[in-house]
Design a protein around this motif. Structure first.
Motif, PDB file in Angstrom:
ATOM      1  N   SER A 102       0.842  -1.207   0.000  1.00 38.65           N
ATOM      2  CA  SER A 102       0.000   0.000   0.000  1.00 38.65           C
ATOM      3  C   SER A 102       0.865   1.240   0.000  1.00 38.65           C
ATOM      4  CB  SER A 102      -0.907  -0.007   1.234  1.00 38.65           C
ATOM      5  OG  SER A 102      -0.124   0.134   2.406  1.00 38.65           O
ATOM      6  N   ALA A 103       0.202   2.385  -0.231  1.00 40.21           N
ATOM      7  CA  ALA A 103       0.951   3.647  -0.224  1.00 40.21           C
ATOM      8  C   ALA A 103       1.606   3.910   1.116  1.00 40.21           C
ATOM      9  CB  ALA A 103       0.020   4.791  -0.607  1.00 40.21           C
ATOM     10  N   GLY A 104       1.008   3.354   2.170  1.00 40.09           N
ATOM     11  CA  GLY A 104       1.599   3.555   3.485  1.00 40.09           C
ATOM     12  C   GLY A 104       2.674   2.532   3.821  1.00 40.09           C
ATOM     13  N   GLY A 105       2.927   1.572   2.917  1.00 38.46           N
ATOM     14  CA  GLY A 105       3.984   0.601   3.144  1.00 38.46           C
ATOM     15  C   GLY A 105       3.491  -0.707   3.719  1.00 38.46           C
ATOM     16  N   THR A 106       2.128  -0.881   3.813  1.00 42.15           N
ATOM     17  CA  THR A 106       1.587  -2.133   4.350  1.00 42.15           C
ATOM     18  C   THR A 106       1.714  -3.226   3.285  1.00 42.15           C
ATOM     19  OG1 THR A 106       0.017  -0.892   5.707  1.00 42.15           O
ATOM     20  CG2 THR A 106      -0.450  -3.226   5.333  1.00 42.15           C
ATOM     21  N   VAL A 107       2.174  -4.393   3.725  1.00 46.75           N
ATOM     22  CA  VAL A 107       2.419  -5.513   2.818  1.00 46.75           C
ATOM     23  C   VAL A 107       1.352  -6.564   3.038  1.00 46.75           C
ATOM     24  CG1 VAL A 107       3.995  -7.365   2.185  1.00 46.75           C
ATOM     25  CG2 VAL A 107       4.893  -5.086   2.749  1.00 46.75           C
TER      26      VAL A 107
ATOM     27  N   VAL B 139       7.379   3.572  -5.625  1.00 45.89           N
ATOM     28  CA  VAL B 139       6.439   3.230  -6.703  1.00 45.89           C
ATOM     29  C   VAL B 139       5.025   3.128  -6.133  1.00 45.89           C
ATOM     30  CG1 VAL B 139       5.800   1.425  -8.352  1.00 45.89           C
ATOM     31  CG2 VAL B 139       8.198   2.092  -8.123  1.00 45.89           C
ATOM     32  N   ALA B 140       4.903   2.472  -4.932  1.00 43.01           N
ATOM     33  CA  ALA B 140       3.562   2.321  -4.316  1.00 43.01           C
ATOM     34  C   ALA B 140       2.972   3.679  -3.954  1.00 43.01           C
ATOM     35  CB  ALA B 140       3.665   1.427  -3.080  1.00 43.01           C
ATOM     36  N   ARG B 141       3.777   4.609  -3.548  1.00 43.11           N
ATOM     37  CA  ARG B 141       3.278   5.920  -3.124  1.00 43.11           C
ATOM     38  C   ARG B 141       2.935   6.805  -4.317  1.00 43.11           C
ATOM     39  NH1 ARG B 141       7.583   7.234   1.767  1.00 43.11           N
ATOM     40  NH2 ARG B 141       6.604   5.859   3.342  1.00 43.11           N
ATOM     41  N   THR B 142       3.782   6.784  -5.316  1.00 45.23           N
ATOM     42  CA  THR B 142       3.587   7.711  -6.443  1.00 45.23           C
ATOM     43  C   THR B 142       2.688   7.120  -7.520  1.00 45.23           C
ATOM     44  OG1 THR B 142       5.566   6.862  -7.572  1.00 45.23           O
ATOM     45  CG2 THR B 142       5.851   8.720  -6.062  1.00 45.23           C
ATOM     46  N   GLY B 143       2.643   5.781  -7.593  1.00 50.02           N
ATOM     47  CA  GLY B 143       1.835   5.138  -8.630  1.00 50.02           C
ATOM     48  C   GLY B 143       2.445   5.240 -10.007  1.00 50.02           C
ATOM     49  N   THR B 144       3.733   5.549 -10.113  1.00 48.94           N
ATOM     50  CA  THR B 144       4.415   5.666 -11.420  1.00 48.94           C
ATOM     51  C   THR B 144       5.718   4.872 -11.394  1.00 48.94           C
ATOM     52  OG1 THR B 144       5.573   7.665 -10.706  1.00 48.94           O
ATOM     53  CG2 THR B 144       3.467   7.948 -11.861  1.00 48.94           C
ATOM     54  N   GLY B 145       6.185   4.514 -12.607  1.00 48.63           N
ATOM     55  CA  GLY B 145       7.471   3.847 -12.742  1.00 48.63           C
ATOM     56  C   GLY B 145       7.436   2.404 -12.285  1.00 48.63           C
ATOM     57  N   GLU B 146       8.597   1.840 -12.104  1.00 47.75           N
ATOM     58  CA  GLU B 146       8.757   0.491 -11.597  1.00 47.75           C
ATOM     59  C   GLU B 146      10.101   0.405 -10.902  1.00 47.75           C
ATOM     60  OE1 GLU B 146       8.492  -2.016 -15.083  1.00 47.75           O
ATOM     61  OE2 GLU B 146      10.671  -1.966 -15.389  1.00 47.75           O
ATOM     62  N   ALA B 147      10.257  -0.613 -10.106  1.00 45.75           N
ATOM     63  CA  ALA B 147      11.507  -0.763  -9.348  1.00 45.75           C
ATOM     64  C   ALA B 147      11.941  -2.221  -9.384  1.00 45.75           C
ATOM     65  CB  ALA B 147      11.316  -0.295  -7.908  1.00 45.75           C
TER      66      ALA B 147
ATOM     67  N   GLY C 207      14.979 -12.017  -6.940  1.00 49.98           N
ATOM     68  CA  GLY C 207      14.937 -10.838  -7.781  1.00 49.98           C
ATOM     69  C   GLY C 207      13.508 -10.308  -7.776  1.00 49.98           C
ATOM     70  N   THR C 208      13.337  -9.025  -7.515  1.00 49.45           N
ATOM     71  CA  THR C 208      11.984  -8.472  -7.368  1.00 49.45           C
ATOM     72  C   THR C 208      11.713  -7.418  -8.417  1.00 49.45           C
ATOM     73  OG1 THR C 208      12.675  -6.727  -5.839  1.00 49.45           O
ATOM     74  CG2 THR C 208      12.084  -8.875  -4.884  1.00 49.45           C
ATOM     75  N   LEU C 209      10.394  -7.290  -8.743  1.00 45.14           N
ATOM     76  CA  LEU C 209       9.927  -6.261  -9.660  1.00 45.14           C
ATOM     77  C   LEU C 209       8.652  -5.656  -9.057  1.00 45.14           C
ATOM     78  CD1 LEU C 209       9.786  -4.692 -12.337  1.00 45.14           C
ATOM     79  CD2 LEU C 209       8.591  -6.675 -13.323  1.00 45.14           C
ATOM     80  N   THR C 210       8.624  -4.354  -8.897  1.00 46.60           N
ATOM     81  CA  THR C 210       7.475  -3.657  -8.314  1.00 46.60           C
ATOM     82  C   THR C 210       6.864  -2.743  -9.360  1.00 46.60           C
ATOM     83  OG1 THR C 210       8.549  -3.693  -6.152  1.00 46.60           O
ATOM     84  CG2 THR C 210       6.680  -2.183  -6.437  1.00 46.60           C
ATOM     85  N   ARG C 211       5.515  -2.894  -9.551  1.00 49.31           N
ATOM     86  CA  ARG C 211       4.801  -2.057 -10.509  1.00 49.31           C
ATOM     87  C   ARG C 211       3.545  -1.483  -9.831  1.00 49.31           C
ATOM     88  NH1 ARG C 211       4.953  -5.442 -16.220  1.00 49.31           N
ATOM     89  NH2 ARG C 211       7.101  -4.896 -16.787  1.00 49.31           N
ATOM     90  N   PRO C 212       3.102  -0.280 -10.212  1.00 51.50           N
ATOM     91  CA  PRO C 212       1.908   0.331  -9.595  1.00 51.50           C
ATOM     92  C   PRO C 212       0.616  -0.369 -10.034  1.00 51.50           C
ATOM     93  CG  PRO C 212       2.720   1.718 -11.372  1.00 51.50           C
ATOM     94  CD  PRO C 212       3.725   0.618 -11.210  1.00 51.50           C
ATOM     95  N   LEU C 213      -0.370  -0.358  -9.136  1.00 52.79           N
ATOM     96  CA  LEU C 213      -1.706  -0.879  -9.448  1.00 52.79           C
ATOM     97  C   LEU C 213      -2.631   0.268  -9.796  1.00 52.79           C
ATOM     98  CD1 LEU C 213      -2.071  -3.571  -6.621  1.00 52.79           C
ATOM     99  CD2 LEU C 213      -1.732  -3.984  -9.071  1.00 52.79           C
ATOM    100  N   PRO C 214      -3.652   0.011 -10.636  1.00 57.65           N
ATOM    101  CA  PRO C 214      -4.550   1.107 -11.042  1.00 57.65           C
ATOM    102  C   PRO C 214      -5.289   1.748  -9.864  1.00 57.65           C
ATOM    103  CG  PRO C 214      -4.773  -0.781 -12.512  1.00 57.65           C
ATOM    104  CD  PRO C 214      -3.916  -1.238 -11.387  1.00 57.65           C
ATOM    105  N   GLY C 215      -5.659   0.953  -8.843  1.00 55.87           N
ATOM    106  CA  GLY C 215      -6.416   1.507  -7.726  1.00 55.87           C
ATOM    107  C   GLY C 215      -5.562   2.081  -6.622  1.00 55.87           C
ATOM    108  N   GLY C 216      -4.259   2.194  -6.830  1.00 56.36           N
ATOM    109  CA  GLY C 216      -3.343   2.684  -5.819  1.00 56.36           C
ATOM    110  C   GLY C 216      -2.506   1.551  -5.245  1.00 56.36           C
ATOM    111  N   GLY C 217      -1.382   1.914  -4.692  1.00 61.53           N
ATOM    112  CA  GLY C 217      -0.458   0.910  -4.205  1.00 61.53           C
ATOM    113  C   GLY C 217       0.312   0.262  -5.355  1.00 61.53           C
TER     114      GLY C 217
END
Length: 455
Positions: free
Chosen positions: A53-58, A77-85, A97-107
């Motif tokens: 989540s945007a607040g960092g909840t997993v 990425v979770a906070r801004t909703g843009t890019g990837e990490a 190896g991890t990949l983080t991408r934003p979700l349409p509804g936030g987070g």
């Protein structure tokens, strides 16, 4: 080969890494699509998914799997909703190896792929390529040793033969069979060299034997005359003593000439002289002038207008020595008061005397060392002059000849190759202009083929 193995290993490692990255991309896209549809993604071995989540909840999406640590890039990425990490993290001692991408509804959705399988593939490939490379190197070494041994076997046999020749000085030692490859060509070259050395040794042996025989006669005469003078001690009549002293001087002079010619024959004094364009007419006139000055005899130099002289390729000083020997030979056998004629035609020079001539059976033998013709046994001489001419001319790719001239006497000479045929570029031969002082027109004594012009 080792370099190829290293490059292959690095290439496979990069390929496995690329495949892992593509797997993460595909899995992240699939999980995001399923979450948007309200569905839970099915579990996949070696893969862990969670939402952030945007607040960092997993929130883990795979039951029983440990949560992945969230690096700062993934949280952004979770906070801004843009890019990837993308990041590598450790979970329970296993690297993911991890990949983080934003979700349409936030987070954001975070997908982790274990490196364990990739590491196992990498290790297996490394082990296999190591053993494969080691086996290939060993096989190449064995094959190389066999092939190299086959290639070097004739070289070792040739080296063994040369060592035997060096140790025993036996030039008749047989060389190994020669093939048609480079080693065979080398063996043929060695064989030709040995043949030349054998001929040279045989010639030296014959020269020493002949020289010892020829030197014995004048030495015996000198020793006998000296012993006679020693025993007489002034009791000889003046005319007898004068005769003995004359014999001593004559034999000493003959001995000196013989030794000088032996040295010249045994050591090629002209070996270092470079061939160049030589004018035989000029050489003939120079030689004739020296003989006239030294002996006072008449020497005529004639040129054949039908075959005018051409420059020949030869060593100038060596040619002059040949001319001097031929002239000295002709003067020695010509009666006093008779002329000696030098004829020059094309690349040929011949000297004619007015002596007893040469028998047909002796026309080749006269060029042998110490040979005395049957008609000239009583004439003093070493028998080496024509042998020296033969050696010099043949070394310059020429030929010698001897025949009986029309009207009596002998004609001895040589032919040399034209200069332009062997060396088209080079200095022009020196020529004496026709009509120079000391020349005159008119037929020479003895004539010859074509029209001759006396110099």
């Amino acid at each position: 080969m080792t370099l190829a193995a290293v490059m292959s290993y690095r290439g496979v490692g990069a390929l496995v890494g690329d495949e892992l990255e593509r797997g993460l991309d595909d899995r992240a896209s699939t999980v995001a699509t399923l979450l948007a549809a309200g569905r839970t993604p099915p579990a996949r071995p070696g893969t862990t998914e969670q939402t952030v989540s945007a607040g960092g909840t997993v929130r883990p999406l795979t039951p029983g799997r440990a949560a992945l640590p969230v690096p700062p890039e993934a949280l952004r990425v979770a906070r801004t909703g843009t890019g990837e990490a993308r990041a590598d993290v450790l979970v329970g001692g296993t690297e993911y190896g991890t990949l983080t991408r934003p979700l349409p509804g936030g987070g954001a959705v975070m997908v982790g792929q274990s490196h364990e399988r990739a590491a196992r593939v990498d290790d297996q490939f490394l082990w296999r390529i190591t053993w494969t490379t080691a086996a290939a190197v060993a096989l190449a070494a064995v094959l190389g040793w066999l092939v190299l041994g086959r290639i070097l076997r004739p070289v070792r046999r040739l080296a063994g033969a040369t060592r035997r020749i060096t140790t025993t000085q036996d030039l008749a030692t047989p060389l190994p069979p020669a093939g048609s490859d480079e080693i065979g060509q080398l063996t043929h070259s060695f064989a030709h060299m040995l043949a030349a050395l054998r001929r040279s040794r045989d010639q030296q042996r014959r020269l020493v034997q002949d020289a010892s025989h020829e030197l014995r006669t004048p030495l015996t005469s000198v020793r006998g005359s000296a012993e006679l003078l020693q025993r007489a001690r002034g009791r000889l009549a003046p005319e007898d003593e004068e005769q003995i002293l004359t014999t001593l001087v004559t034999e000493t002079a003959a001995l000196d000439d013989l030794v000088r010619e032996l040295v010249e024959l045994a050591t090629d004094r002209y070996a270092q002289e470079e061939p160049e364009a030589v004018d035989l007419a000029v050489a003939a006139e120079d030689g004739a002038r020296r003989v006239r000055r030294r002996t006072g005899r008449t020497v005529l130099v004639v040129e054949d207008d039908a075959h005018p002289p051409v420059p020949v390729r030869a060593r100038p000083r060596a040619v002059q020595r040949c001319v001097d020997n031929l002239l000295s030979n002709a003067v020695k056998f010509s009666p006093e008061g008779t002329p000696v004629t030098v004829r020059v035609a094309g690349g040929e020079l011949a000297v004619r005397d007015r002596g007893p001539g040469i028998a047909p059976a002796e026309r080749h033998a006269v060029f042998d060392r110490f040979y005395r013709g049957s008609r000239t046994q009583a004439t003093p001489g070493s028998g080496l002059g024509l042998a020296i001419v033969h050696d010099i001319v043949t070394a310059d790719a020429g030929t010698v000849f001897a025949t009986t001239a029309e009207g009596g006497g002998a004609e001895v000479g040589f032919r040399l190759p034209p200069y332009g045929r062997a060396a088209p570029d080079g200095p022009a031969p020196r020529r004496r202009a026709r009509g120079a002082p000391g020349t005159a027109a008119g037929p020479p004594d003895g004539g010859g083929e074509g029209r001759l012009r006396e110099r």
